[in-house]
Design a protein around this motif. Structure first.
Motif, PDB file in Angstrom:
ATOM      1  N   THR A   1       0.837  -1.198   0.000  1.00 48.81           N
ATOM      2  CA  THR A   1       0.000   0.000   0.000  1.00 48.81           C
ATOM      3  C   THR A   1       0.872   1.249   0.000  1.00 48.81           C
ATOM      4  OG1 THR A   1      -0.132   0.027   2.425  1.00 48.81           O
ATOM      5  CG2 THR A   1      -1.884  -1.140   1.222  1.00 48.81           C
ATOM      6  N   GLY A   2       0.378   2.277  -0.664  1.00 44.31           N
ATOM      7  CA  GLY A   2       1.055   3.560  -0.664  1.00 44.31           C
ATOM      8  C   GLY A   2       0.539   4.466   0.435  1.00 44.31           C
ATOM      9  N   TRP A   3       1.290   5.519   0.728  1.00 46.19           N
ATOM     10  CA  TRP A   3       0.908   6.363   1.863  1.00 46.19           C
ATOM     11  C   TRP A   3      -0.385   7.129   1.587  1.00 46.19           C
ATOM     12  CZ3 TRP A   3       1.470  11.933   2.354  1.00 46.19           C
ATOM     13  CH2 TRP A   3       2.012  12.567   1.238  1.00 46.19           C
ATOM     14  N   ILE A   4      -0.594   7.588   0.361  1.00 42.56           N
ATOM     15  CA  ILE A   4      -1.862   8.231   0.043  1.00 42.56           C
ATOM     16  C   ILE A   4      -2.973   7.188  -0.055  1.00 42.56           C
ATOM     17  CG2 ILE A   4      -3.124   9.527  -1.721  1.00 42.56           C
ATOM     18  CD1 ILE A   4      -1.283  11.242  -0.018  1.00 42.56           C
ATOM     19  N   GLY A   5      -2.649   5.988  -0.527  1.00 41.14           N
ATOM     20  CA  GLY A   5      -3.644   4.917  -0.546  1.00 41.14           C
ATOM     21  C   GLY A   5      -4.154   4.591   0.846  1.00 41.14           C
ATOM     22  N   ARG A   6      -3.253   4.559   1.818  1.00 37.96           N
ATOM     23  CA  ARG A   6      -3.693   4.304   3.195  1.00 37.96           C
ATOM     24  C   ARG A   6      -4.534   5.464   3.714  1.00 37.96           C
ATOM     25  NH1 ARG A   6       1.690   2.415   3.334  1.00 37.96           N
ATOM     26  NH2 ARG A   6       2.439   4.153   4.616  1.00 37.96           N
ATOM     27  N   TRP A   7      -4.188   6.673   3.302  1.00 35.75           N
ATOM     28  CA  TRP A   7      -5.024   7.825   3.672  1.00 35.75           C
ATOM     29  C   TRP A   7      -6.419   7.671   3.056  1.00 35.75           C
ATOM     30  CZ3 TRP A   7      -6.967  11.581   0.217  1.00 35.75           C
ATOM     31  CH2 TRP A   7      -7.626  12.647   0.828  1.00 35.75           C
ATOM     32  N   LEU A   8      -6.505   7.219   1.812  1.00 34.02           N
ATOM     33  CA  LEU A   8      -7.806   6.975   1.194  1.00 34.02           C
ATOM     34  C   LEU A   8      -8.596   5.922   1.970  1.00 34.02           C
ATOM     35  CD1 LEU A   8      -6.887   6.850  -2.615  1.00 34.02           C
ATOM     36  CD2 LEU A   8      -8.324   8.567  -1.500  1.00 34.02           C
ATOM     37  N   ASP A   9      -7.916   4.850   2.353  1.00 34.45           N
ATOM     38  CA  ASP A   9      -8.589   3.785   3.104  1.00 34.45           C
ATOM     39  C   ASP A   9      -9.270   4.330   4.356  1.00 34.45           C
ATOM     40  OD1 ASP A   9      -7.815   1.813   1.319  1.00 34.45           O
ATOM     41  OD2 ASP A   9      -6.087   1.163   2.514  1.00 34.45           O
ATOM     42  N   GLY A  10      -8.632   5.268   5.022  1.00 31.64           N
ATOM     43  CA  GLY A  10      -9.156   5.776   6.282  1.00 31.64           C
ATOM     44  C   GLY A  10     -10.004   7.026   6.169  1.00 31.64           C
ATOM     45  N   ASN A  11     -10.247   7.495   4.934  1.00 32.67           N
ATOM     46  CA  ASN A  11     -10.985   8.748   4.763  1.00 32.67           C
ATOM     47  C   ASN A  11     -12.033   8.643   3.664  1.00 32.67           C
ATOM     48  OD1 ASN A  11      -9.608  11.133   6.456  1.00 32.67           O
ATOM     49  ND2 ASN A  11      -8.024   9.692   5.799  1.00 32.67           N
ATOM     50  N   GLY A  12     -12.921   7.703   3.844  1.00 36.95           N
ATOM     51  CA  GLY A  12     -14.079   7.608   2.973  1.00 36.95           C
ATOM     52  C   GLY A  12     -13.976   6.656   1.813  1.00 36.95           C
ATOM     53  N   ARG A  13     -12.800   6.134   1.547  1.00 40.45           N
ATOM     54  CA  ARG A  13     -12.611   5.152   0.479  1.00 40.45           C
ATOM     55  C   ARG A  13     -13.172   5.640  -0.854  1.00 40.45           C
ATOM     56  NH1 ARG A  13     -13.965  -0.619   3.530  1.00 40.45           N
ATOM     57  NH2 ARG A  13     -12.564  -0.292   5.303  1.00 40.45           N
ATOM     58  N   ASP A  14     -12.909   6.888  -1.161  1.00 46.14           N
ATOM     59  CA  ASP A  14     -13.412   7.500  -2.395  1.00 46.14           C
ATOM     60  C   ASP A  14     -12.267   7.642  -3.383  1.00 46.14           C
ATOM     61  OD1 ASP A  14     -14.464   9.050  -4.397  1.00 46.14           O
ATOM     62  OD2 ASP A  14     -15.068  10.717  -3.108  1.00 46.14           O
ATOM     63  N   PRO A  15     -12.267   6.888  -4.500  1.00 46.04           N
ATOM     64  CA  PRO A  15     -11.150   6.954  -5.455  1.00 46.04           C
ATOM     65  C   PRO A  15     -10.915   8.349  -6.009  1.00 46.04           C
ATOM     66  CG  PRO A  15     -12.549   5.071  -5.936  1.00 46.04           C
ATOM     67  CD  PRO A  15     -13.275   5.890  -4.913  1.00 46.04           C
ATOM     68  N   LEU A  16     -11.960   9.148  -6.140  1.00 48.97           N
ATOM     69  CA  LEU A  16     -11.800  10.469  -6.741  1.00 48.97           C
ATOM     70  C   LEU A  16     -11.185  11.485  -5.786  1.00 48.97           C
ATOM     71  CD1 LEU A  16     -15.034  10.837  -8.887  1.00 48.97           C
ATOM     72  CD2 LEU A  16     -12.716  10.315  -9.638  1.00 48.97           C
ATOM     73  N   LYS A  17     -10.916  11.071  -4.542  1.00 48.97           N
ATOM     74  CA  LYS A  17     -10.205  11.972  -3.638  1.00 48.97           C
ATOM     75  C   LYS A  17      -8.718  12.083  -3.983  1.00 48.97           C
ATOM     76  CE  LYS A  17     -12.930  12.087   0.623  1.00 48.97           C
ATOM     77  NZ  LYS A  17     -12.905  11.801   2.079  1.00 48.97           N
ATOM     78  N   ALA A  18      -8.194  11.130  -4.752  1.00 48.47           N
ATOM     79  CA  ALA A  18      -6.787  11.169  -5.151  1.00 48.47           C
ATOM     80  C   ALA A  18      -6.694  10.790  -6.617  1.00 48.47           C
ATOM     81  CB  ALA A  18      -5.948  10.222  -4.299  1.00 48.47           C
ATOM     82  N   ILE A  19      -6.144  11.678  -7.432  1.00 51.06           N
ATOM     83  CA  ILE A  19      -6.105  11.491  -8.882  1.00 51.06           C
ATOM     84  C   ILE A  19      -4.663  11.509  -9.362  1.00 51.06           C
ATOM     85  CG2 ILE A  19      -6.657  12.571 -11.096  1.00 51.06           C
ATOM     86  CD1 ILE A  19      -9.270  13.449  -9.916  1.00 51.06           C
ATOM     87  N   SER A  20      -4.334  10.543 -10.223  1.00 47.76           N
ATOM     88  CA  SER A  20      -3.020  10.495 -10.851  1.00 47.76           C
ATOM     89  C   SER A  20      -3.130  10.949 -12.298  1.00 47.76           C
ATOM     90  CB  SER A  20      -2.456   9.069 -10.803  1.00 47.76           C
ATOM     91  OG  SER A  20      -1.326   8.965 -11.649  1.00 47.76           O
ATOM     92  N   LEU A  21      -2.300  11.922 -12.672  1.00 49.48           N
ATOM     93  CA  LEU A  21      -2.169  12.316 -14.067  1.00 49.48           C
ATOM     94  C   LEU A  21      -0.993  11.612 -14.722  1.00 49.48           C
ATOM     95  CD1 LEU A  21      -4.320  14.344 -14.971  1.00 49.48           C
ATOM     96  CD2 LEU A  21      -3.712  14.780 -12.589  1.00 49.48           C
ATOM     97  N   ASP A  22      -0.353  10.702 -13.991  1.00 45.47           N
ATOM     98  CA  ASP A  22       0.761   9.921 -14.516  1.00 45.47           C
ATOM     99  C   ASP A  22       0.240   8.913 -15.540  1.00 45.47           C
ATOM    100  OD1 ASP A  22       2.939  10.701 -12.386  1.00 45.47           O
ATOM    101  OD2 ASP A  22       1.153  10.166 -11.247  1.00 45.47           O
ATOM    102  N   PRO A  23       1.135   8.368 -16.384  1.00 42.45           N
ATOM    103  CA  PRO A  23       0.691   7.364 -17.360  1.00 42.45           C
ATOM    104  C   PRO A  23       0.051   6.142 -16.722  1.00 42.45           C
ATOM    105  CG  PRO A  23       2.872   8.191 -17.931  1.00 42.45           C
ATOM    106  CD  PRO A  23       2.547   8.734 -16.571  1.00 42.45           C
ATOM    107  N   VAL A  24       0.535   5.745 -15.539  1.00 40.98           N
ATOM    108  CA  VAL A  24      -0.067   4.629 -14.809  1.00 40.98           C
ATOM    109  C   VAL A  24      -0.245   5.070 -13.363  1.00 40.98           C
ATOM    110  CG1 VAL A  24       0.933   2.852 -16.282  1.00 40.98           C
ATOM    111  CG2 VAL A  24       2.183   3.602 -14.259  1.00 40.98           C
ATOM    112  N   LEU A  25      -1.099   4.341 -12.647  1.00 40.43           N
ATOM    113  CA  LEU A  25      -1.328   4.675 -11.246  1.00 40.43           C
ATOM    114  C   LEU A  25      -0.064   4.396 -10.445  1.00 40.43           C
ATOM    115  CD1 LEU A  25      -3.763   5.527  -9.339  1.00 40.43           C
ATOM    116  CD2 LEU A  25      -3.769   3.127  -8.653  1.00 40.43           C
ATOM    117  N   PRO A  26       0.494   5.388  -9.761  1.00 43.64           N
ATOM    118  CA  PRO A  26       1.693   5.144  -8.960  1.00 43.64           C
ATOM    119  C   PRO A  26       1.350   4.378  -7.694  1.00 43.64           C
ATOM    120  CG  PRO A  26       0.968   7.404  -8.684  1.00 43.64           C
ATOM    121  CD  PRO A  26       0.074   6.799  -9.732  1.00 43.64           C
ATOM    122  N   PRO A  27       2.284   3.595  -7.164  1.00 47.12           N
ATOM    123  CA  PRO A  27       2.033   2.852  -5.926  1.00 47.12           C
ATOM    124  C   PRO A  27       1.568   3.733  -4.777  1.00 47.12           C
ATOM    125  CG  PRO A  27       4.074   2.103  -6.934  1.00 47.12           C
ATOM    126  CD  PRO A  27       3.619   3.312  -7.714  1.00 47.12           C
TER     127      PRO A  27
END
Length: 407
Positions: free
Chosen positions: A143-169
């Motif tokens: 798990t990534g550090w922002i991913g763990r933050w997502l897990d504990g804060n509503g589990r909403d994928p749109l709270k964190a967006i990657s503009l990178d070519p692929v989703l970073p860890p």
């Protein structure tokens, strides 16, 4: 039956496009545009933008200790002279290609965190970047550090967006992952064919339910493009929001999209952007300065744009790389994988200046800088001060926050 109805039926029924249109209408950009209209981020909410410099950016030629004789001695062909760098004080200066960020420094909205790394640094690109993105130097995790933050804060994928070519860890949690939204995801056909496609979204009396749903998807897709398309379509030469010129680099294109999303009140709290090419084992000086000039133009343009809006003034940008480079130049006018480097933190709410101790260029660890700041303390500051979260829930106990934020 008119010609439009016939063409719609042939298109939606026989070509199999109904499923394709429905899928297109359900892409992340559409969902983001819908949520922006129905559930915008409350004004005054903090937003974090991370910029990853892949390849191991040479920190010593980014924040340059040009006044240190040890620097000049270790890099006879790579060192910048004192008069070449953009003076920050304390014998340090920014790379000559970073005039925009120098203006942020002068305005008190750029912080330079010095000597940033982690205990027992790893020289591998892959392992070191994994450590930075998961924030667990001691052992690999999934798990990534922002991913763990997502897990504990509503589990909403749109709270964190990657503009990178692929989703970073960094954005992958145990139960939730951020959304990976490609820059080219909202380009639609133009001209006569594009007009005809848009017309297929019009209502038609008495048509079967599935066709009506597909038609509405076409309308939704065009509405999404109208909302976010000028920023997302990085290949266009047309002006973006506010008459902005088209992006001149991939990073600038990514940050243009972030700026548009912030200004519209998109529900996202974290955005991830990146640029590569910093593995400068040879011909470093010209290569790195070119890259840093591109980064500076993209980042300083973004910061200027954000400073002009109420929502933008609550944005904090953090730029980092997986490691710095060794102190001594190699035989190819480059530098090899090292350890500590600077992290740049900028935004209207940032307390500008130096944070952390500058590593010694003479007291080295087998030719490498000795870290003076743990990157997890930078993250802890972003989690608590920007995202309003308890760092211990993401990083574990024992982390400290740094004096990086003025608000």
């Amino acid at each position: 039956m008119n010609a439009l109805t016939l063409s719609r039926r042939r298109f939606l029924t026989y070509s199999g496009a109904a499923a394709a249109v429905a899928a297109a209408g359900g892409i992340g950009w559409k969902e983001l545009a819908d949520r922006t209209r129905t559930d915008p981020l409350p004004p005054g909410t903090g937003v974090l933008v991370t910029v990853t410099l892949y390849g191991g950016n040479d920190g010593l030629n980014t924040v340059v200790p040009a006044a240190d004789p040890a620097y000049q001695s270790a890099r006879p062909d790579l060192a910048y002279a004192e008069h070449e760098v953009l003076d920050l004080g304390e014998g340090l200066g920014l790379n000559p290609g970073m005039a925009g960020l120098k203006a942020s420094w002068d305005a008190g909205t750029l912080a330079v965190v010095r000597g940033v790394s982690y205990p027992q640094p790893d020289h591998s690109h892959f392992r070191s970047m994994d450590i930075w993105q998961t924030a667990t130097p001691d052992h690999p995790v999934n798990t990534g550090w922002i991913g763990r933050w997502l897990d504990g804060n509503g589990r909403d994928p749109l709270k964190a967006i990657s503009l990178d070519p692929v989703l970073p860890p960094m954005l992958a949690g145990a139960t939730t992952a951020g959304a990976a939204l490609p820059l080219s995801g909202l380009a639609l056909t133009k001209g006569a064919l594009g007009t005809a496609f848009a017309a297929m979204g019009g209502a038609s009396d008495g048509e079967p339910g599935p066709q009506a749903v597909a038609a509405r998807s076409i309308t939704d897709l065009h509405r999404t493009v109208a909302t976010l398309g000028p920023a997302v379509d990085a290949t266009t030469a047309a002006p973006g929001a506010g008459g902005k010129k088209a992006a001149t680099s991939q990073l600038a294109a990514q940050l243009d999209v972030v700026a548009r999303c912030v200004e519209m009140g998109a529900p996202s709290r974290v955005y991830s952007a990146s640029v590569g090419g910093f593995d400068t084992h040879a011909d470093e000086r010209s290569t790195q300065q070119r890259l840093l000039t591109e980064v500076d133009a993209a980042v300083s343009g973004f910061l200027t744009r954000m400073a002009g809006t109420d929502r933008g003034r609550h944005v904090v940008l953090m730029a980092y790389s997986e490691f710095g480079r060794r102190v001594a130049a190699n035989a190819n006018e480059g530098t090899d994988h090292g350890t500590a480097g600077p992290v740049l933190v900028a935004g209207a709410g940032v307390k500008g200046g130096f944070v952390g101790e500058q590593p010694s260029l003479t007291d080295l660890d087998d030719g490498d800088l000795k870290p003076t700041t743990d990157f997890r303390d930078v993250y802890a500051t972003m989690l608590s001060g920007v995202l309003g979260s308890d760092p211990a829930q993401v990083l574990g106990p024992g982390r400290s926050t740094l004096p990086l934020l003025s608000t």
